[in-house]
Design a protein around this motif. Structure first.
Motif, PDB file in Angstrom:
ATOM      1  N   SER A 419      14.611  35.590  37.340  1.00  0.00           N
ATOM      2  CA  SER A 419      15.983  36.277  37.731  1.00  0.00           C
ATOM      3  C   SER A 419      15.896  37.873  38.079  1.00  0.00           C
ATOM      4  N   GLN A 420      14.760  38.300  37.599  1.00  0.00           N
ATOM      5  CA  GLN A 420      14.689  39.850  37.511  1.00  0.00           C
ATOM      6  C   GLN A 420      13.758  40.219  38.588  1.00  0.00           C
ATOM      7  N   LEU A 421      12.672  39.336  38.948  1.00  0.00           N
ATOM      8  CA  LEU A 421      11.917  39.878  39.773  1.00  0.00           C
ATOM      9  C   LEU A 421      12.089  40.481  41.180  1.00  0.00           C
ATOM     10  N   PRO A 422      11.455  41.550  41.328  1.00  0.00           N
ATOM     11  CA  PRO A 422      11.867  42.210  42.968  1.00  0.00           C
ATOM     12  C   PRO A 422      11.730  41.083  43.826  1.00  0.00           C
ATOM     13  N   ALA A 423      12.563  41.228  45.086  1.00  0.00           N
ATOM     14  CA  ALA A 423      12.713  40.351  46.254  1.00  0.00           C
ATOM     15  C   ALA A 423      11.352  39.981  46.987  1.00  0.00           C
ATOM     16  N   LEU A 424      10.342  41.055  46.721  1.00  0.00           N
ATOM     17  CA  LEU A 424       8.996  40.884  47.530  1.00  0.00           C
ATOM     18  C   LEU A 424       8.117  39.732  46.789  1.00  0.00           C
ATOM     19  N   LEU A 425       8.410  39.487  45.307  1.00  0.00           N
ATOM     20  CA  LEU A 425       7.691  38.635  44.597  1.00  0.00           C
ATOM     21  C   LEU A 425       8.154  37.554  44.560  1.00  0.00           C
ATOM     22  N   GLU A 426       7.475  36.202  44.435  1.00  0.00           N
ATOM     23  CA  GLU A 426       7.763  34.959  44.383  1.00  0.00           C
ATOM     24  C   GLU A 426       7.409  34.627  42.793  1.00  0.00           C
ATOM     25  N   ALA A 427       8.383  34.221  42.198  1.00  0.00           N
ATOM     26  CA  ALA A 427       8.053  33.706  40.533  1.00  0.00           C
ATOM     27  C   ALA A 427       7.270  32.415  40.381  1.00  0.00           C
ATOM     28  N   SER A 428       7.365  31.495  41.708  1.00  0.00           N
ATOM     29  CA  SER A 428       6.384  30.384  41.462  1.00  0.00           C
ATOM     30  C   SER A 428       5.045  30.610  41.850  1.00  0.00           C
ATOM     31  N   SER A 429       4.570  31.915  42.241  1.00  0.00           N
ATOM     32  CA  SER A 429       3.234  32.240  42.730  1.00  0.00           C
ATOM     33  C   SER A 429       2.666  33.653  42.043  1.00  0.00           C
ATOM     34  N   LEU A 434      -2.291  38.953  41.283  1.00  0.00           N
ATOM     35  CA  LEU A 434      -1.155  39.497  42.012  1.00  0.00           C
ATOM     36  C   LEU A 434      -0.600  40.629  41.788  1.00  0.00           C
ATOM     37  N   VAL A 435      -0.137  40.879  40.455  1.00  0.00           N
ATOM     38  CA  VAL A 435       0.510  41.952  40.264  1.00  0.00           C
ATOM     39  C   VAL A 435      -0.332  43.389  40.268  1.00  0.00           C
ATOM     40  N   ARG A 436      -1.617  43.128  39.586  1.00  0.00           N
ATOM     41  CA  ARG A 436      -2.554  44.203  39.554  1.00  0.00           C
ATOM     42  C   ARG A 436      -2.933  44.796  40.896  1.00  0.00           C
TER      43      ARG A 436
END
Length: 499
Positions: A419-429, A434-436
């Motif tokens: 619910s809080q992730l930035p729009a360019l990131l998909e929670a399922s992946s 990826l974050v690093r």
């Protein structure tokens, strides 16, 4: 029942070995799962290798505990050990995922028997004063398996092949079986009583439904199945409680909960499962995301937690046996454990990693201080012919608490992060890698999100330990006795062991 010092040492060696093997099979498989699933061509069913084992070991606890009281813990223990070794062989020879899951279910059922009967046998051969020391030694098998299992599983898979993850049980198990045949005494069970078959069936169905429901609850595709499973579980448990209130020999004696020692001890056991066992699985991901550590470094925090648990579990068992006092340990343990988890909720993201590592080590020490001790105390509060039943009950409550709380925490993290992730990131992946690979700004955002999501989780766990403080204070004061309890007098069988 008193044993010679040599026979007691051989008995403890045997029980510790098989308890460690049973606990190890719950952790050693983790690092070999991907290899196993790939070789058997069933990656989509990989989770059932773990779920089948956990499910079987959970639902059989009260049934095996009651059987231990009815026919004697020696027979249940030796039978369980033989089945465990046979299932280990079958796991290694499995040709497809169906065969492996069936063998893992048999492993889980028998592992529940050997671990439960290990605690029950110790209760029969030691005085209440001696009991915490030996239960602490045997109880060390679980945290030791958590520490060693994943690394050992990876090494065996890489150098010997995944079947040896299961076959490694055979030489050690056979040695323990040889010792057990000699060292485990025959325990007189007294009058033969009826087995609560109706209670066993309804409880098994309800527990299977509950474990499946909490397994599916985090999967949107299985939402309907989870609802159906929860409904079946609710109906099954309602029927089970009605049966247990009416039968003469229930597999879970609800009347014993009126005893303050038993009620407080079972509550403390539930606190361990809900308050600590549930969150350890999520600590590595939390530290990789919030503290931007590598996978290897993130594992140091749960290792520190479990190591603290291991040290204090053995240490407080020895102290309780030496002094005869036990109440002080759960009072201090729950109090400082609540403080430690509350501290985790307040730690800002970016704190040096040694700080949360030290805090969680302290929480592990606090939890280990009463982990096996409450089992010993509760065992001393029931007649000897109900030792297996109450030992199963206290283990069951801990395992159920851990299972349900793990699912709830996983759901909270999943929903909160998504619910809080930035729009360019998909929670399922979303992965640590990826974050690093993202910008510093995105990394900081994700780190703060995980910090914001985990803070209320740690706070809720601190409140759980606060409830444990109340249970610990309500635990009656006293000293553990130095006297062996008399064995029940055997009488001729008056009824068959059927419902």
């Amino acid at each position: 029942m008193s044993l010679s010092p040599l026979r007691l040492r051989l008995l403890v060696t045997s029980l510790l070995t098989v308890s460690f093997l049973g606990a190890l099979d719950h952790t050693i498989v983790a690092t070999s799962l991907a290899t196993v699933a790939g070789d058997l061509g069933a990656l989509q069913h990989m989770a059932w290798v773990v779920v089948g084992y956990t499910l079987a070991s959970t639902v059989l606890l009260p049934v095996l505990g009651k059987l231990g009281d009815l026919i004697g813990p020696r027979l249940v223990f030796l039978t369980s050990l033989v089945v465990f070794l046979a299932a280990s062989v079958a796991c290694g020879f499995a040709q497809d995922m169906t065969q492996l899951v069936i063998a893992r279910v048999a492993q889980g059922m028998s592992a529940a028997g050997i671990q439960l009967m290990s605690q029950t046998i110790i209760a029969h051969v030691t005085t209440p004063r001696e009991r915490p020391k030996y239960l602490g030694i045997i109880g060390a098998a679980f945290p030791a398996a958590i520490l060693i299992g994943p690394v050992l599983g990876g090494l065996i898979t890489d150098y010997w092949g995944w079947p040896w993850v299961f076959w490694i049980n055979i030489p050690f198990g056979l040695a323990a079986l040889g010792l057990a045949v000699f060292a485990v005494p025959h325990v007189e069970v007294g009058i033969r009583r009826r087995f609560d078959l109706a209670g066993a069936i309804t409880f098994t169905l309800a527990m299977v439904a509950l474990v499946l429901a909490v397994t599916w609850v985090g999967d949107p595709a299985a939402a309907l199945a989870a609802v159906v499973a929860f409904t079946i579980a609710a109906i099954g448990f309602a029927a089970f409680f009605v049966i247990e209130y009416r039968v003469a020999e229930p597999i879970v004696p609800l009347r014993l909960f009126a005893d303050r020692t038993i009620a407080a001890g079972i509550a403390l056991s539930a606190i361990i499962g809900i308050g600590l066992f549930s969150v350890t699985a999520y600590l590595p991901t939390y530290f990789q995301m919030a503290y931007r550590t590598s996978a290897t470094v993130s594992g140091f925090v749960p290792i520190a937690t479990v190591f603290g648990m291991l040290v204090s579990n053995v240490g407080t068992g020895w102290l309780a046996s030496r002094t005869g006092h036990y109440r002080v340990f759960p009072i201090i343990g729950t109090t400082l454990g609540a403080v430690g988890l509350f501290t985790m909720a307040l730690l800002p993201v970016g704190t040096p990693l040694w700080v949360p590592m030290a805090v969680m080590f302290g929480v592990g020490v606090c939890t280990g201080s009463f982990m096996s001790l409450v089992v010993a105390v509760v065992q001393g509060a029931v007649p000897r012919n109900e030792t297996g039943t109450i030992t199963a009950t206290i283990n069951l409550v801990r395992q159920m608490g851990s299972t349900v709380a793990t699912a709830v925490i996983g759901g909270v993290i999943g929903v909160g992060v998504a619910s809080q992730l930035p729009a360019l990131l998909e929670a399922s992946s979303l992965t640590p890698q990826l974050v690093r690979g993202s910008s510093d700004e995105v990394q900081s955002q994700v780190a703060q999100i995980y910090g914001d999501v985990m803070a209320p989780v740690f706070l809720a766990l601190a409140l759980t330990y606060a409830v444990g403080i109340v249970a610990a204070v309500l635990l009656p004061a006293g000293r553990l006795s130095d006297e062996h309890e008399p064995s029940p007098e055997p009488e001729p069988a008056s009824e068959p062991l059927t419902a």
